[in-house]
Design an enzyme around this catalytic site. Structure first.
Site, mmCIF file in Angstrom:
data_model
loop_
_atom_site.group_PDB
_atom_site.id
_atom_site.type_symbol
_atom_site.label_atom_id
_atom_site.label_comp_id
_atom_site.label_asym_id
_atom_site.label_seq_id
_atom_site.Cartn_x
_atom_site.Cartn_y
_atom_site.Cartn_z
ATOM 1 N N CYS A 12 0.794 -1.216 0.000
ATOM 2 C CA CYS A 12 0.000 0.000 0.000
ATOM 3 C C CYS A 12 0.828 1.268 0.000
ATOM 4 O O CYS A 12 2.015 1.254 0.266
ATOM 5 C CB CYS A 12 -0.836 0.057 1.269
ATOM 6 S SG CYS A 12 -1.941 -1.313 1.447
ATOM 7 N N GLY A 39 0.292 0.467 -5.074
ATOM 8 C CA GLY A 39 -0.952 -0.291 -4.954
ATOM 9 C C GLY A 39 -1.945 0.147 -6.004
ATOM 10 O O GLY A 39 -2.179 1.346 -6.170
ATOM 11 N N ASN A 115 0.042 0.722 5.816
ATOM 12 C CA ASN A 115 0.949 0.012 4.903
ATOM 13 C C ASN A 115 1.761 -0.951 5.753
ATOM 14 O O ASN A 115 2.421 -0.531 6.703
ATOM 15 C CB ASN A 115 1.870 1.019 4.201
ATOM 16 C CG ASN A 115 2.949 0.354 3.352
ATOM 17 O OD1 ASN A 115 3.990 0.937 3.106
ATOM 18 N ND2 ASN A 115 2.720 -0.852 2.893
ATOM 19 N N GLY A 116 1.699 -2.233 5.424
ATOM 20 C CA GLY A 116 2.456 -3.224 6.192
ATOM 21 C C GLY A 116 1.650 -4.488 6.361
ATOM 22 O O GLY A 116 0.700 -4.741 5.625
ATOM 23 N N CYS A 247 12.828 -2.387 5.053
ATOM 24 C CA CYS A 247 12.740 -3.338 3.936
ATOM 25 C C CYS A 247 13.688 -2.935 2.805
ATOM 26 O O CYS A 247 13.482 -1.918 2.141
ATOM 27 C CB CYS A 247 11.302 -3.351 3.416
ATOM 28 S SG CYS A 247 11.128 -4.225 1.855
ATOM 29 N N TYR A 253 13.179 -2.598 -5.634
ATOM 30 C CA TYR A 253 12.084 -2.644 -6.589
ATOM 31 C C TYR A 253 10.887 -1.743 -6.281
ATOM 32 O O TYR A 253 10.349 -1.105 -7.170
ATOM 33 C CB TYR A 253 11.599 -4.104 -6.715
ATOM 34 C CG TYR A 253 10.441 -4.258 -7.658
ATOM 35 C CD1 TYR A 253 10.610 -4.124 -9.036
ATOM 36 C CD2 TYR A 253 9.156 -4.498 -7.172
ATOM 37 C CE1 TYR A 253 9.535 -4.241 -9.899
ATOM 38 C CE2 TYR A 253 8.080 -4.614 -8.043
ATOM 39 C CZ TYR A 253 8.277 -4.484 -9.397
ATOM 40 O OH TYR A 253 7.222 -4.586 -10.250
ATOM 41 N N SER A 294 11.455 -3.303 -16.112
ATOM 42 C CA SER A 294 12.070 -3.367 -14.786
ATOM 43 C C SER A 294 13.584 -3.443 -14.931
ATOM 44 O O SER A 294 14.105 -3.871 -15.943
ATOM 45 C CB SER A 294 11.541 -4.565 -13.997
ATOM 46 O OG SER A 294 11.952 -5.758 -14.576
ATOM 47 N N ASP A 356 18.191 -7.640 -14.783
ATOM 48 C CA ASP A 356 16.871 -7.415 -14.188
ATOM 49 C C ASP A 356 17.047 -7.165 -12.698
ATOM 50 O O ASP A 356 18.087 -7.503 -12.127
ATOM 51 C CB ASP A 356 15.959 -8.630 -14.430
ATOM 52 C CG ASP A 356 14.487 -8.246 -14.326
ATOM 53 O OD1 ASP A 356 14.183 -7.055 -14.082
ATOM 54 O OD2 ASP A 356 13.627 -9.137 -14.481
ATOM 55 N N ASP A 357 16.020 -6.581 -12.058
ATOM 56 C CA ASP A 357 16.192 -6.262 -10.637
ATOM 57 C C ASP A 357 15.983 -7.463 -9.725
ATOM 58 O O ASP A 357 16.463 -7.486 -8.599
ATOM 59 C CB ASP A 357 15.293 -5.093 -10.207
ATOM 60 C CG ASP A 357 13.874 -5.263 -10.676
ATOM 61 O OD1 ASP A 357 13.403 -6.408 -10.712
ATOM 62 O OD2 ASP A 357 13.240 -4.257 -11.028
ATOM 63 N N CYS A 393 7.801 -13.093 2.208
ATOM 64 C CA CYS A 393 7.746 -11.905 3.066
ATOM 65 C C CYS A 393 6.462 -11.948 3.877
ATOM 66 O O CYS A 393 5.400 -12.190 3.333
ATOM 67 C CB CYS A 393 7.755 -10.644 2.218
ATOM 68 S SG CYS A 393 7.519 -9.160 3.216
ATOM 69 N N CYS A 461 15.911 -5.105 6.756
ATOM 70 C CA CYS A 461 15.326 -6.441 6.688
ATOM 71 C C CYS A 461 15.778 -7.030 5.355
ATOM 72 O O CYS A 461 15.604 -6.399 4.300
ATOM 73 C CB CYS A 461 13.800 -6.373 6.732
ATOM 74 S SG CYS A 461 13.051 -7.997 6.433
ATOM 75 N N CYS A 464 13.841 -12.039 3.034
ATOM 76 C CA CYS A 464 13.453 -12.819 1.851
ATOM 77 C C CYS A 464 14.685 -13.335 1.098
ATOM 78 O O CYS A 464 14.565 -14.131 0.169
ATOM 79 C CB CYS A 464 12.540 -12.008 0.934
ATOM 80 S SG CYS A 464 13.147 -10.368 0.570
HETATM 81 FE FE1 SF4 Z 1 11.228 -6.426 2.430
HETATM 82 FE FE2 SF4 Z 1 11.999 -8.931 1.914
HETATM 83 FE FE3 SF4 Z 1 11.973 -8.006 4.433
HETATM 84 FE FE4 SF4 Z 1 9.672 -8.418 3.119
HETATM 85 S S1 SF4 Z 1 11.177 -9.985 3.739
HETATM 86 S S2 SF4 Z 1 10.185 -6.659 4.391
HETATM 87 S S3 SF4 Z 1 10.256 -7.838 1.026
HETATM 88 S S4 SF4 Z 1 13.255 -7.315 2.720
#
Ligand code: SF4
Length: 682
Positions: A12, A39, A115-116, A247, A253, A294, A356-357, A393, A461, A464
């Protein structure tokens, strides 16, 4: 082949404004336009004039929801506005889940936008006592708890509720005369403050500020809650920062390249990723290209750093999705070529380096590599400006499950990705990913010179890419063994089996996700039900296409038939042996020659080979005491297989086919759900 659609999607965008001098609804409308990339499923604006709120929400893009001048002017002249663009991660795709939410109790009202992703929603829901929740999202729960709090001040209410909320949240909340901006103690999702002509704005990203005439002031700190009134913004509540976990995918991205977080321009970080990737994984090539649309920034930086020319490889036709004329068979066979035209001079006989990303499922990239070869590329080398995505995620990004992520499917051990296997799957001449250290370096954390550097010990973070989640996962941990279901629907029924399974998976009663709903006809009512819940749908009419669709594209664990057996080939039964469930309108015995008894001891009707209503007619014709339904594992023996469940419905004297069928159906739906709860636990 999808392009950017195959990327993880952010949940979002949130926006808020407090200003007595300007048209807050209009500013919010333009800001939401600028935040549309976060979003596209629904959009909404709520405005307060100090006495009451006016709100408009709807499904679709900002331009679909606010189509005319009236849609904005009807929001009135207020001094606070809250805006939201949604991409769903919790809660289905439905207008009831469009934000912002208006929550009210005893004449008090608040507006909330989020958002989250909250990881303990079910636990929090149990604490909501009086307010009736109208949506299936996590956001409304936070608002309801704040409004139900008996504490006297907002500071005390936040202090009572926020420490109980676990997960990622950037919130914009408004009362009739106050605006709040709040970030979770990890700071997973962004939220920034800007100044506008003496008034104040809150936004997911600062990229919108130049367009609305605002100036960046600062980011809201992790754990910080800011109150904005006529005296401006003030920190009025703070939770202890647990461990910073912004994040990193915002840089890779999600965010617009003209946004800035922690002083780092998103576009510049992407450039750095491309540069570092060129050093980490050089290759001899004639041209560097990106996948439309992208990874362009990283691709250009890779080209510059490697001294290889950057160019366009294919041109995307942006209008193809808008035609109502269906392609004929010949054009369909040409597939993605209708969508992507070659720049032949850049491809024919050339060694092409594609940057690509990120790579998610791998199917998009595989299709792209084939396309480039078809268009004459002599070699295709893939470079990815992000490390392999190995884990889902749980913090507000619509990520595929672990099983769907290509890097997770090809692991050498629990943490090491077999890049060679991915490269074989994609069909490229070489494949290299940016290292985690390289990505962190691009985002300002240079651990390259420190041998004790620990990638987990950063303000980001990166779960992923590493599988290490800084925020406890609570109820989401169950998702780790989550099974993937394909539900096959026909146009014979109303899709009630499917609906029961959808409801049970959404409530997490079944430890499974519906990966796809497939039918052989566009008319199947189940398809519409699936789309309402944001579930992927496919039309497949050929049994030889069904196997790769379910096995490779959707990697499903179980196939649930709801009246759709005709297209199931023996090959498919073999490939999914013991994994195809079929609801049978009658009582199947334990052995092929056996019989089964009704609850009153009379012989049950098997109904071999008879379809739904004909089966019920048969029960009425035979004047038996019970109608029944069985759920069994499909085998190559016609209409027989190990039984997972049976249900019975007593035949009443005046029963018609419809009355009996509708009662039996309720029991059959429950039987299907019960069997899946058991199977998916195992
Ligand atoms: Fe971002 Fe990946 Fe962490 Fe989710 S798991 S918050 S996409 S870095």
């Amino acid at each position: 082949m999808k392009t950017t659609l195959d990327k993880p999607k952010d949940k979002c965008a949130v926006f808020g404004i407090y200003d007595h001098k300007i048209d807050v609804a209009r500013i919010t409308y333009y800001a939401l336009y600028g935040l549309q990339h976060r979003g596209q499923e629904s959009s909404g604006i709520a405005v307060s004039n100090g006495k009451r709120f006016k709100m408009r929400r709807g499904m679709g893009l900002v331009r679909d929801v606010f189509k005319t001048e009236k849609h904005i002017s009807r929001l009135g002249k207020g001094f606070i506005a809250v805006g939201h663009n949604r991409y769903s991660t919790t809660g289905s795709s439905h207008i009831c889940n469009a934000q912002p939410f208006l929550i009210q109790k005893d004449g008090r009202q608040i507006i909330i936008a989020h958002n989250g992703n909250i990881v303990n929603t079910e636990e929090l829901k149990e604490k909501v006592k009086e307010i009736k929740l109208n949506s299936t999202t996590d956001t409304e729960v936070i608002g309801a708890l704040l409004l139900e709090s008996k504490k006297a001040t907002w500071e005390e209410r936040f202090d009572e509720v926020l420490p109980k909320v676990e997960g990622a949240y950037s919130l914009v909340i408004s009362t009739r005369d106050l605006l709040f901006g709040i970030r979770d103690p990890y700071g997973v999702r962004p939220l920034v403050i800007g100044e506008i002509n003496g008034g104040w704005v809150l936004s997911s990203e600062d990229c919108v500020f130049p367009g609305i005439g605002a100036k960046f002031v600062r980011e809201i700190e992790p754990g910080e809650a800011v109150i904005i009134d006529k005296n401006g913004p003030k920190t009025f509540y703070k939770q202890k920062i647990k461990s910073r976990a912004f994040c990193i995918f915002e840089y890779v991205y999600f965010a617009r390249p003209d946004s800035t977080f922690h002083g780092y321009s998103v576009g510049k970080v992407r450039e750095k990723c491309g540069e570092i990737l060129a050093k980490e994984a050089p290759v001899d090539g004639d041209i560097v290209i990106s996948v439309p649309d992208s990874g362009i920034t990283a691709a250009m930086a890779y080209a510059k750093a490697s001294g290889i020319t950057f160019g366009e490889g294919v041109i995307k036709n942006r209008y193809i999705g808008r035609t109502f004329i269906q392609p004929d068979q010949r054009l369909r066979e040409l597939g993605v070529k209708i969508k992507f035209g070659p720049v032949s001079a850049n491809l024919k006989g050339k060694r092409v380096v594609v940057v690509d990303d990120s790579i998610v499922r791998g199917t998009t990239m595989r299709g792209f590599v084939k396309l480039l070869r078809d268009y004459g590329a002599s070699a295709v080398h893939i470079r990815v400006a992000c490390p392999p995505l190995t884990d889902p995620c749980f913090y507000g990004v619509d990520f595929p499950t672990k099983e769907e992520l290509i890097a997770s499917r090809f692991m050498i051990n629990s943490r090491q990705v077999d890049v060679n296997k991915i490269h074989e799957f994609i069909g490229s001449d070489s494949l290299h990913y940016l290292s985690v250290k390289g990505l962190l370096q691009a985002a300002g954390i240079d651990g390259t010179k420190n041998k004790d550097f620990n990638v987990e010990n950063t303000p980001y973070c990166i779960a992923c890419m590493t599988g290490n989640y800084k925020i406890s996962l609570k109820e989401n941990q169950v998702k780790k063994g989550v099974k993937r279901l394909a539900i096959l629907v026909s146009n014979a029924g109303h899709g009630t089996n499917l609906q029961a399974i959808i409801d049970a998976t959404e409530k997490r009663k079944i430890n499974a996700k519906i990966a796809v709903v497939v039918s052989d006809t566009h008319d199947a009512p189940g398809l519409a039900r699936a789309r309402k819940h944001n579930i992927e749908t496919e039309i497949c009419r050929q049994s030889d296409k069904l196997l790769p669709l379910l096995k490779e594209k959707y990697a499903v664990d179980y196939i649930c038939l709801t009246g759709w057996k005709q297209i199931i080939s023996n090959k498919l039964i073999k490939a999914f042996l013991g994994k195809i469930l079929n609801a049978h309108p009658g009582i199947i015995a334990d052995t092929i020659d056996g019989t089964f008894l009704n609850p009153d001891g009379t012989k049950a009707v098997w109904n071999k080979g008879k379809m739904t209503k004909r089966a019920i007619q048969n029960v009425l014709d035979e004047k038996t005491t019970f109608a029944g339904s069985s759920l069994h594992i499909l085998t190559q023996t016609f209409d027989f297989g190990p039984v997972l469940g049976r249900c019975f419905e007593k035949v009443e004297p005046n029963d018609t086919i419809d009355s009996l069928y509708s009662r039996l159906k309720v029991k059959e739906n429950q039987m299907y759900v019960d069997a899946l709860i058991k199977l998916c636990k195992e």
